[in-house]
Motif scaffolding. Structure first.
Motif, PDB file in Angstrom:
ATOM      1  N   PRO A 117       0.594  -1.007   0.049  1.00 33.28           N
ATOM      2  CA  PRO A 117      -0.008   0.343  -0.161  1.00 33.28           C
ATOM      3  C   PRO A 117       0.901   1.491  -0.299  1.00 33.28           C
ATOM      4  CG  PRO A 117      -0.521  -1.511   1.668  1.00 33.28           C
ATOM      5  CD  PRO A 117       0.422  -2.493   1.313  1.00 33.28           C
ATOM      6  N   LEU A 118       1.763   1.127   1.362  1.00 33.62           N
ATOM      7  CA  LEU A 118       2.868   2.621   0.308  1.00 33.62           C
ATOM      8  C   LEU A 118       3.433   3.018  -0.678  1.00 33.62           C
ATOM      9  CD1 LEU A 118       4.697   1.795   4.072  1.00 33.62           C
ATOM     10  CD2 LEU A 118       3.168   4.218   3.571  1.00 33.62           C
ATOM     11  N   LYS A 119       4.297   1.808  -1.079  1.00 39.61           N
ATOM     12  CA  LYS A 119       4.212   1.969  -2.898  1.00 39.61           C
ATOM     13  C   LYS A 119       3.163   2.287  -3.614  1.00 39.61           C
ATOM     14  CE  LYS A 119       7.509  -1.860  -3.457  1.00 39.61           C
ATOM     15  NZ  LYS A 119       8.206  -0.519  -4.044  1.00 39.61           N
ATOM     16  N   VAL A 120       1.462   2.165  -3.581  1.00 42.90           N
ATOM     17  CA  VAL A 120       0.830   2.658  -3.804  1.00 42.90           C
ATOM     18  C   VAL A 120       0.509   3.951  -4.367  1.00 42.90           C
ATOM     19  CG1 VAL A 120      -1.004   2.603  -5.144  1.00 42.90           C
ATOM     20  CG2 VAL A 120       0.103   0.148  -4.785  1.00 42.90           C
ATOM     21  N   TRP A 121       0.680   4.193  -2.443  1.00 41.03           N
ATOM     22  CA  TRP A 121       0.601   5.757  -2.555  1.00 41.03           C
ATOM     23  C   TRP A 121       1.589   6.911  -2.621  1.00 41.03           C
ATOM     24  CZ3 TRP A 121       2.204   7.808   2.706  1.00 41.03           C
ATOM     25  CH2 TRP A 121       1.539   9.674   2.749  1.00 41.03           C
ATOM     26  N   THR A 122       2.842   6.270  -2.459  1.00 39.82           N
ATOM     27  CA  THR A 122       3.760   7.436  -2.898  1.00 39.82           C
ATOM     28  C   THR A 122       3.937   7.347  -3.635  1.00 39.82           C
ATOM     29  OG1 THR A 122       5.180   5.421  -2.574  1.00 39.82           O
ATOM     30  CG2 THR A 122       4.531   6.716  -0.555  1.00 39.82           C
ATOM     31  N   ASP A 123       3.131   6.529  -5.252  1.00 42.60           N
ATOM     32  CA  ASP A 123       3.621   6.613  -6.214  1.00 42.60           C
ATOM     33  C   ASP A 123       4.728   7.436  -7.596  1.00 42.60           C
ATOM     34  OD1 ASP A 123       2.341   6.358  -9.104  1.00 42.60           O
ATOM     35  OD2 ASP A 123       1.086   8.325  -8.752  1.00 42.60           O
ATOM     36  N   ARG A 124       6.234   5.994  -7.101  1.00 41.18           N
ATOM     37  CA  ARG A 124       7.742   7.265  -7.627  1.00 41.18           C
ATOM     38  C   ARG A 124       7.967   6.046  -8.592  1.00 41.18           C
ATOM     39  NH1 ARG A 124      13.017   7.700  -3.923  1.00 41.18           N
ATOM     40  NH2 ARG A 124      13.750  10.045  -4.829  1.00 41.18           N
ATOM     41  N   ALA A 125       8.274   7.197  -9.365  1.00 41.74           N
ATOM     42  CA  ALA A 125       8.656   6.313 -11.175  1.00 41.74           C
ATOM     43  C   ALA A 125      10.468   5.292 -10.646  1.00 41.74           C
ATOM     44  CB  ALA A 125       9.121   6.442 -12.105  1.00 41.74           C
ATOM     45  N   ALA A 126      10.377   4.097 -11.296  1.00 40.88           N
ATOM     46  CA  ALA A 126      12.239   3.587 -10.803  1.00 40.88           C
ATOM     47  C   ALA A 126      13.325   4.382 -11.371  1.00 40.88           C
ATOM     48  CB  ALA A 126      11.487   2.081 -10.997  1.00 40.88           C
ATOM     49  N   PRO A 127      14.767   4.457 -11.031  1.00 38.36           N
ATOM     50  CA  PRO A 127      15.200   5.784 -11.814  1.00 38.36           C
ATOM     51  C   PRO A 127      15.449   4.962 -13.324  1.00 38.36           C
ATOM     52  CG  PRO A 127      15.929   4.620  -9.653  1.00 38.36           C
ATOM     53  CD  PRO A 127      15.125   4.253  -9.743  1.00 38.36           C
ATOM     54  N   SER A 128      15.378   3.334 -13.729  1.00 39.32           N
ATOM     55  CA  SER A 128      15.903   3.198 -15.016  1.00 39.32           C
ATOM     56  C   SER A 128      14.878   3.561 -16.049  1.00 39.32           C
ATOM     57  CB  SER A 128      15.562   0.960 -14.869  1.00 39.32           C
ATOM     58  OG  SER A 128      14.370   1.187 -14.083  1.00 39.32           O
ATOM     59  N   ALA A 129      13.340   4.249 -15.534  1.00 40.78           N
ATOM     60  CA  ALA A 129      12.688   5.145 -16.290  1.00 40.78           C
ATOM     61  C   ALA A 129      13.808   6.085 -16.531  1.00 40.78           C
ATOM     62  CB  ALA A 129      11.398   5.262 -15.532  1.00 40.78           C
ATOM     63  N   VAL A 130      14.349   6.668 -16.609  1.00 37.60           N
ATOM     64  CA  VAL A 130      14.758   7.620 -17.346  1.00 37.60           C
ATOM     65  C   VAL A 130      16.302   6.729 -18.642  1.00 37.60           C
ATOM     66  CG1 VAL A 130      17.287   9.532 -16.990  1.00 37.60           C
ATOM     67  CG2 VAL A 130      15.614   8.680 -15.014  1.00 37.60           C
ATOM     68  N   THR A 131      16.346   5.560 -18.240  1.00 38.84           N
ATOM     69  CA  THR A 131      17.272   5.189 -19.416  1.00 38.84           C
ATOM     70  C   THR A 131      17.110   3.859 -20.337  1.00 38.84           C
ATOM     71  OG1 THR A 131      18.475   3.251 -17.786  1.00 38.84           O
ATOM     72  CG2 THR A 131      19.790   5.667 -18.303  1.00 38.84           C
ATOM     73  N   LYS A 132      15.525   3.780 -19.712  1.00 42.74           N
ATOM     74  CA  LYS A 132      14.529   2.589 -20.232  1.00 42.74           C
ATOM     75  C   LYS A 132      13.285   3.370 -20.695  1.00 42.74           C
ATOM     76  CE  LYS A 132      17.004  -1.165 -18.548  1.00 42.74           C
ATOM     77  NZ  LYS A 132      17.152  -2.228 -17.478  1.00 42.74           N
ATOM     78  N   GLU A 133      12.452   2.546 -21.538  1.00 35.93           N
ATOM     79  CA  GLU A 133      11.511   3.195 -21.732  1.00 35.93           C
ATOM     80  C   GLU A 133      10.524   2.926 -20.394  1.00 35.93           C
ATOM     81  OE1 GLU A 133       9.159   1.189 -24.195  1.00 35.93           O
ATOM     82  OE2 GLU A 133      10.032   1.076 -25.930  1.00 35.93           O
ATOM     83  N   PRO A 134       9.853   4.000 -20.558  1.00 37.10           N
ATOM     84  CA  PRO A 134       9.015   5.318 -20.831  1.00 37.10           C
ATOM     85  C   PRO A 134      10.018   6.387 -21.039  1.00 37.10           C
ATOM     86  CG  PRO A 134       8.280   5.751 -18.683  1.00 37.10           C
ATOM     87  CD  PRO A 134       8.756   4.209 -18.646  1.00 37.10           C
ATOM     88  N   PHE A 135      11.420   6.558 -21.041  1.00 40.09           N
ATOM     89  CA  PHE A 135      12.695   7.489 -21.353  1.00 40.09           C
ATOM     90  C   PHE A 135      11.943   8.458 -20.473  1.00 40.09           C
ATOM     91  CE2 PHE A 135      13.109   4.348 -24.684  1.00 40.09           C
ATOM     92  CZ  PHE A 135      14.456   4.054 -24.122  1.00 40.09           C
ATOM     93  N   LEU A 136      11.885   8.857 -19.408  1.00 43.17           N
ATOM     94  CA  LEU A 136      11.466   9.707 -18.520  1.00 43.17           C
ATOM     95  C   LEU A 136      12.283  10.406 -18.796  1.00 43.17           C
ATOM     96  CD1 LEU A 136       9.042   8.745 -15.685  1.00 43.17           C
ATOM     97  CD2 LEU A 136       8.111   9.150 -18.500  1.00 43.17           C
ATOM     98  N   ALA A 137      12.665  12.045 -18.258  1.00 47.85           N
ATOM     99  CA  ALA A 137      13.848  12.805 -17.379  1.00 47.85           C
ATOM    100  C   ALA A 137      14.122  13.259 -16.652  1.00 47.85           C
ATOM    101  CB  ALA A 137      12.305  14.320 -17.931  1.00 47.85           C
ATOM    102  N   PRO A 138      14.777  13.029 -15.367  1.00 50.33           N
ATOM    103  CA  PRO A 138      15.359  12.514 -14.137  1.00 50.33           C
ATOM    104  C   PRO A 138      13.992  13.677 -13.625  1.00 50.33           C
ATOM    105  CG  PRO A 138      17.256  13.107 -15.623  1.00 50.33           C
ATOM    106  CD  PRO A 138      15.789  13.407 -16.152  1.00 50.33           C
ATOM    107  N   GLU A 139      14.436  14.899 -14.372  1.00 46.32           N
ATOM    108  CA  GLU A 139      13.317  15.572 -13.325  1.00 46.32           C
ATOM    109  C   GLU A 139      11.984  15.157 -13.402  1.00 46.32           C
ATOM    110  OE1 GLU A 139      13.356  17.844 -16.795  1.00 46.32           O
ATOM    111  OE2 GLU A 139      15.192  17.177 -15.718  1.00 46.32           O
ATOM    112  N   VAL A 140      11.450  14.006 -13.029  1.00 46.10           N
ATOM    113  CA  VAL A 140      10.112  13.650 -13.996  1.00 46.10           C
ATOM    114  C   VAL A 140       9.905  11.982 -13.010  1.00 46.10           C
ATOM    115  CG1 VAL A 140       8.334  12.733 -15.262  1.00 46.10           C
ATOM    116  CG2 VAL A 140       9.645  14.721 -15.762  1.00 46.10           C
ATOM    117  N   ALA A 141      11.003  12.090 -13.350  1.00 46.01           N
ATOM    118  CA  ALA A 141      11.648   9.898 -12.551  1.00 46.01           C
ATOM    119  C   ALA A 141      11.442  10.299 -11.215  1.00 46.01           C
ATOM    120  CB  ALA A 141      12.186   9.366 -13.211  1.00 46.01           C
TER     121      ALA A 141
END
Length: 265
Positions: free
Chosen positions: A116-140
């Motif tokens: 539940p804490l994971k769902v509530w806090t809603d935070r992306a993984a660092p790998s989202a910067v270098t892999k799909e969906p290729f988020l900008a660091p300030e977004v991830a």
């Protein structure tokens, strides 16, 4: 005719170290303070700096070593089956259902808190910067980021691998002590108890599965949950009538006076 009376065991919480509830309050407060700091935008530069360092230092040998060691945190594939198997072995040997209660309670406690804490806090993984969906660091990197694109891994905080390792390896260590009747070497006990959380904090951060603060938050949360489980007097809990045929006491790694013991050589 003399009346037969059933003597019930007095149920008292077991002490843990450090003793008292002040340390539990400190752990919860630390988790809350870290979460607040991240929500306010603090420490995000630290997370980004650590991630940049791991990306710049990723030789194949080190990456594969971290990848293999990270398997120590697989809850459904490793931790729960191992703990469950040990609990069954101890239960059979001691003719006691109580080790199974410990495993069941551990599953419920982790399932009802970490997820539940994971769902509530809603935070992306660092790998989202270098892999799909290729988020900008300030977004991830932000926490409580409810605007993440669909398909993004957004359950990074706190790290489930690290929190589960603290709780489940603590249970595994206790069951190993019980299974060996207290003859588990001290070094082996400490290795099982403390090495996996440290390894998983390092590997999940290095591999980009979690930000550094995800792992630090998991250390605080996992330690708190571990202390709660170790406070429960499993040998003294009242059981329903149908389970009293398997109501033997099993060696749980503690003296009868409640002091926690590590196994002796």
């Amino acid at each position: 005719m003399q009346e037969t009376r059933t003597v019930r065991r007095k149920v008292r919480l077991r002490p843990v170290r450090p003793g008292g509830w002040w340390f539990d309050v400190l752990l919860v407060a630390g988790f809350g303070a870290l979460t607040w700091a991240l929500a306010a935008g603090h420490l995000l530069d630290l997370d980004l700096a650590v991630r940049r360092w791991t990306v710049d230092h990723d030789p194949a040998a080190l990456w594969w070593t971290a990848r293999i060691l990270n398997l120590l945190g697989q809850g459904g594939a490793l931790l729960m089956p191992v703990a469950g198997g040990l609990a069954v072995a101890v239960a059979w040997r001691a003719r006691s259902v109580r080790p199974l209660l410990l495993v069941a309670a551990t599953f419920l406690v982790t399932y009802l808190t970490i997820g539940p804490l994971k769902v509530w806090t809603d935070r992306a993984a660092p790998s989202a910067v270098t892999k799909e969906p290729f988020l900008a660091p300030e977004v991830a990197v932000p926490i409580f980021n409810h605007q993440l694109p669909p398909g993004t891994y957004d359950m990074g905080y706190p790290s489930g691998h690290v929190a589960n390792a603290i709780v489940w390896y603590g249970v595994i260590a206790v069951l190993l002590v019980a299974l060996t009747a207290g003859r588990l070497p001290v070094g082996a006990y400490r290795l099982v108890r403390f090495a996996p959380p440290v390894i998983l904090l390092c590997t999940t951060t290095y591999l980009g599965y979690h930000w550094l603060t995800d792992g630090l938050a998991a250390l605080l949360l996992g330690w708190f949950l571990d202390r709660l489980l170790h406070r429960v007097p499993w040998n003294d809990l009242p059981l329903p009538a149908r389970l009293r045929g398997w109501d033997g006491r099993y060696p749980d790694g503690r003296h009868t006076d409640g002091r926690h013991t590590e196994p002796t050589n």
